[in-house]
Motif scaffolding. Structure first.
Motif, PDB file in Angstrom:
ATOM      1  N   GLU A 147       0.817  -1.215   0.000  1.00 37.20           N
ATOM      2  CA  GLU A 147       0.000   0.000   0.000  1.00 37.20           C
ATOM      3  C   GLU A 147       0.851   1.266   0.000  1.00 37.20           C
ATOM      4  O   GLU A 147       0.415   2.305  -0.491  1.00 37.20           O
ATOM      5  CB  GLU A 147      -0.925   0.026   1.226  1.00 37.20           C
ATOM      6  CG  GLU A 147      -1.899  -1.128   1.321  1.00 37.20           C
ATOM      7  CD  GLU A 147      -1.363  -2.268   2.162  1.00 37.20           C
ATOM      8  OE1 GLU A 147      -2.180  -3.010   2.723  1.00 37.20           O
ATOM      9  OE2 GLU A 147      -0.119  -2.416   2.258  1.00 37.20           O
ATOM     10  N   GLY A 162      -4.303 -11.550   2.947  1.00 30.36           N
ATOM     11  CA  GLY A 162      -4.594 -11.168   1.571  1.00 30.36           C
ATOM     12  C   GLY A 162      -5.842 -11.840   1.053  1.00 30.36           C
ATOM     13  O   GLY A 162      -6.245 -12.896   1.545  1.00 30.36           O
ATOM     14  N   ARG A 163      -6.432 -11.234   0.049  1.00 29.95           N
ATOM     15  CA  ARG A 163      -7.692 -11.780  -0.481  1.00 29.95           C
ATOM     16  C   ARG A 163      -7.657 -12.042  -1.980  1.00 29.95           C
ATOM     17  O   ARG A 163      -8.619 -12.552  -2.543  1.00 29.95           O
ATOM     18  CB  ARG A 163      -8.843 -10.816  -0.170  1.00 29.95           C
ATOM     19  CG  ARG A 163      -8.642  -9.425  -0.746  1.00 29.95           C
ATOM     20  CD  ARG A 163      -9.756  -8.484  -0.364  1.00 29.95           C
ATOM     21  NE  ARG A 163      -9.515  -7.150  -0.913  1.00 29.95           N
ATOM     22  CZ  ARG A 163     -10.358  -6.130  -0.782  1.00 29.95           C
ATOM     23  NH1 ARG A 163     -11.491  -6.296  -0.141  1.00 29.95           N
ATOM     24  NH2 ARG A 163     -10.068  -4.956  -1.302  1.00 29.95           N
ATOM     25  N   LYS A 164      -6.564 -11.694  -2.648  1.00 33.45           N
ATOM     26  CA  LYS A 164      -6.477 -11.897  -4.092  1.00 33.45           C
ATOM     27  C   LYS A 164      -6.012 -13.316  -4.414  1.00 33.45           C
ATOM     28  O   LYS A 164      -5.643 -14.087  -3.537  1.00 33.45           O
ATOM     29  CB  LYS A 164      -5.557 -10.851  -4.714  1.00 33.45           C
ATOM     30  CG  LYS A 164      -6.101  -9.433  -4.580  1.00 33.45           C
ATOM     31  CD  LYS A 164      -5.214  -8.409  -5.274  1.00 33.45           C
ATOM     32  CE  LYS A 164      -5.792  -7.003  -5.156  1.00 33.45           C
ATOM     33  NZ  LYS A 164      -4.928  -5.987  -5.800  1.00 33.45           N
ATOM     34  N   ASP A 165      -6.027 -13.644  -5.709  1.00 35.54           N
ATOM     35  CA  ASP A 165      -5.731 -15.018  -6.128  1.00 35.54           C
ATOM     36  C   ASP A 165      -4.357 -15.481  -5.674  1.00 35.54           C
ATOM     37  O   ASP A 165      -4.184 -16.638  -5.256  1.00 35.54           O
ATOM     38  CB  ASP A 165      -5.848 -15.134  -7.652  1.00 35.54           C
ATOM     39  CG  ASP A 165      -7.290 -15.038  -8.142  1.00 35.54           C
ATOM     40  OD1 ASP A 165      -8.208 -15.149  -7.307  1.00 35.54           O
ATOM     41  OD2 ASP A 165      -7.483 -14.838  -9.349  1.00 35.54           O
ATOM     42  N   GLY A 166      -3.360 -14.598  -5.762  1.00 34.26           N
ATOM     43  CA  GLY A 166      -2.013 -14.997  -5.349  1.00 34.26           C
ATOM     44  C   GLY A 166      -1.954 -15.348  -3.875  1.00 34.26           C
ATOM     45  O   GLY A 166      -1.296 -16.321  -3.482  1.00 34.26           O
ATOM     46  N   ALA A 167      -2.631 -14.569  -3.038  1.00 29.21           N
ATOM     47  CA  ALA A 167      -2.656 -14.854  -1.610  1.00 29.21           C
ATOM     48  C   ALA A 167      -3.376 -16.167  -1.330  1.00 29.21           C
ATOM     49  O   ALA A 167      -2.968 -16.938  -0.449  1.00 29.21           O
ATOM     50  CB  ALA A 167      -3.333 -13.711  -0.862  1.00 29.21           C
ATOM     51  N   TRP A 190      -5.674 -18.916   6.609  1.00 26.93           N
ATOM     52  CA  TRP A 190      -5.811 -17.834   5.631  1.00 26.93           C
ATOM     53  C   TRP A 190      -6.530 -16.671   6.304  1.00 26.93           C
ATOM     54  O   TRP A 190      -7.554 -16.861   6.946  1.00 26.93           O
ATOM     55  CB  TRP A 190      -6.612 -18.332   4.425  1.00 26.93           C
ATOM     56  CG  TRP A 190      -6.948 -17.258   3.423  1.00 26.93           C
ATOM     57  CD1 TRP A 190      -6.094 -16.372   2.852  1.00 26.93           C
ATOM     58  CD2 TRP A 190      -8.244 -16.976   2.873  1.00 26.93           C
ATOM     59  NE1 TRP A 190      -6.771 -15.542   1.977  1.00 26.93           N
ATOM     60  CE2 TRP A 190      -8.090 -15.900   1.978  1.00 26.93           C
ATOM     61  CE3 TRP A 190      -9.508 -17.539   3.062  1.00 26.93           C
ATOM     62  CZ2 TRP A 190      -9.169 -15.360   1.267  1.00 26.93           C
ATOM     63  CZ3 TRP A 190     -10.586 -17.010   2.354  1.00 26.93           C
ATOM     64  CH2 TRP A 190     -10.402 -15.938   1.459  1.00 26.93           C
ATOM     65  N   PRO A 228      -8.072 -13.193   5.347  1.00 22.51           N
ATOM     66  CA  PRO A 228      -8.495 -12.087   4.496  1.00 22.51           C
ATOM     67  C   PRO A 228      -9.078 -10.943   5.328  1.00 22.51           C
ATOM     68  O   PRO A 228      -9.393 -11.108   6.514  1.00 22.51           O
ATOM     69  CB  PRO A 228      -9.581 -12.723   3.628  1.00 22.51           C
ATOM     70  CG  PRO A 228     -10.211 -13.718   4.537  1.00 22.51           C
ATOM     71  CD  PRO A 228      -9.087 -14.251   5.417  1.00 22.51           C
ATOM     72  N   VAL A 265     -13.769  -8.476   3.254  1.00 22.59           N
ATOM     73  CA  VAL A 265     -14.457  -9.452   2.422  1.00 22.59           C
ATOM     74  C   VAL A 265     -15.859  -9.660   2.975  1.00 22.59           C
ATOM     75  O   VAL A 265     -16.141  -9.375   4.143  1.00 22.59           O
ATOM     76  CB  VAL A 265     -13.726 -10.813   2.370  1.00 22.59           C
ATOM     77  CG1 VAL A 265     -12.403 -10.703   1.631  1.00 22.59           C
ATOM     78  CG2 VAL A 265     -13.520 -11.380   3.772  1.00 22.59           C
ATOM     79  N   GLN A 267     -17.452 -14.044  -0.213  1.00 21.98           N
ATOM     80  CA  GLN A 267     -16.072 -14.012  -0.693  1.00 21.98           C
ATOM     81  C   GLN A 267     -15.182 -14.907   0.156  1.00 21.98           C
ATOM     82  O   GLN A 267     -14.272 -15.569  -0.360  1.00 21.98           O
ATOM     83  CB  GLN A 267     -15.551 -12.573  -0.679  1.00 21.98           C
ATOM     84  CG  GLN A 267     -16.154 -11.692  -1.760  1.00 21.98           C
ATOM     85  CD  GLN A 267     -15.750 -10.232  -1.585  1.00 21.98           C
ATOM     86  OE1 GLN A 267     -15.821  -9.683  -0.479  1.00 21.98           O
ATOM     87  NE2 GLN A 267     -15.335  -9.606  -2.678  1.00 21.98           N
ATOM     88  N   GLY A 295     -13.121 -17.989  -1.293  1.00 18.23           N
ATOM     89  CA  GLY A 295     -11.678 -17.954  -1.126  1.00 18.23           C
ATOM     90  C   GLY A 295     -11.152 -19.161  -0.373  1.00 18.23           C
ATOM     91  O   GLY A 295     -10.104 -19.721  -0.726  1.00 18.23           O
TER      92      GLY A 295
END
Length: 300
Positions: A97, A162-167, A178, A180, A183, A187, A191
């Protein structure tokens, strides 16, 4: 469902830690930024918390692993696990960020995901105990070992933020939890399915990876007051008007409404919630008491 509390101001950590343990929280949490928002260092704050508590577990939510040489992060985590007598859990994330944080420590922000992946590999190797040799892009180890090692066999459990695909893929590969934030229950459910599919793809038991929610919360018998206080707090932290996003991402309102919303996340697969009290400093203690006495019992 387990519940954690994010620590407040650094100067009040010992008192806050004792209070959170007495109130029945399962976790004390601390996030990290170098120059973004008002954020401390989790290794320092959680060590202080460990010294004045005996039961509550400690988790970094999250440490920005790319800011550290991986071996140094492993040493800090192992030492903190020793101080906490096996109560530490290491949450990590990529950050990004605030590019100035990376530039200040000589790290290219564009490398943060590669550094995170390599750092997680190094942590896993060093936490196993015994001599390690490793040749990576950013880390070179020559027959070295952590001494003293972590108290917990295999090292502190890893949380992946993290919440994106890579995470999601990374959590399936490396994490026990995990984590996130921002969300919805829908979600989180989708996820977590992705995390567990990734775990299976890496030969891991999918059920060995759980989910925890990090959320800003403000509960008050006056639901309108809780909503206003929470929106003001998060809007100031993120320097944007959070009113349009409040119902989607924040836990605000009466104690019953906050508990019902958390139960929606539990039904979606979260087994832990980490709460950041979203209230002005002068109101934090009152809101914390409301959460502890009127929300937590509803989650048990």
């Amino acid at each position: 469902m387990k519940a954690g509390l994010a620590l407040g101001a650094a100067g009040s950590v010992p008192a806050d830690a004792r209070r959170a343990e007495a109130l029945g929280f399962d976790y004390l949490a601390c996030g990290e930024h170098l120059f973004f928002q008002v954020a401390p260092n989790p290794f320092v704050e959680l060590a202080a918390a460990a010294a004045v508590t005996t039961r509550i577990r400690l988790v970094s939510t999250v440490s920005l692993l790319p800011l550290y040489p991986a071996a140094l992060a492993a040493k800090l985590a192992a030492t903190l696990d020793q101080v906490a007598q096996g109560r530490f859990e290491l949450g990590v994330g990529a950050g990004g960020e605030a590019p100035a944080e990376f530039e200040a420590v000589g790290v290219d922000p564009a490398e943060r995901f590669r550094r995170l992946d390599e750092g997680l590999e190094v942590l896993r190797l060093l936490f196993r105990g015994g001599p390690v040799s490793y040749e990576g892009t950013y880390t070179r180890l020559r027959d070295v070992a952590l001494d003293p090692p972590p108290v917990q066999p295999g090292g502190p459990p890893i949380w992946l933020g993290g919440r994106k695909d890579g995470a999601i893929r990374r959590a399936g590969r490396f994490a026990s939890t995990w984590l996130p934030y921002m969300v919805t229950p829908e979600q989180l459910r989708a996820g977590l399915d992705g995390v567990r599919a990734a775990a299976a793809g890496h030969g891991r038991d999918p059920s060995s990876v759980g989910a925890a929610l990090f959320a800003f919360a403000c509960a008050d018998p006056d639901a309108g007051r809780a909503r206003r206080a929470g929106i003001d707090y998060v809007s100031a932290a993120y320097r944007q008007d959070f009113a349009p996003l409040a119902d989607r991402y924040l836990l605000l309102g009466s104690p019953g409404a906050v508990a019902r919303r958390i139960r929606e996340f539990a039904a979606a697969g979260a087994d832990t919630v980490i709460l950041q009290v979203a209230a002005a400093p002068e109101d934090r203690d009152r809101v914390l008491d409301t959460i502890a006495h009127d929300v937590l019992p509803e989650l048990r």
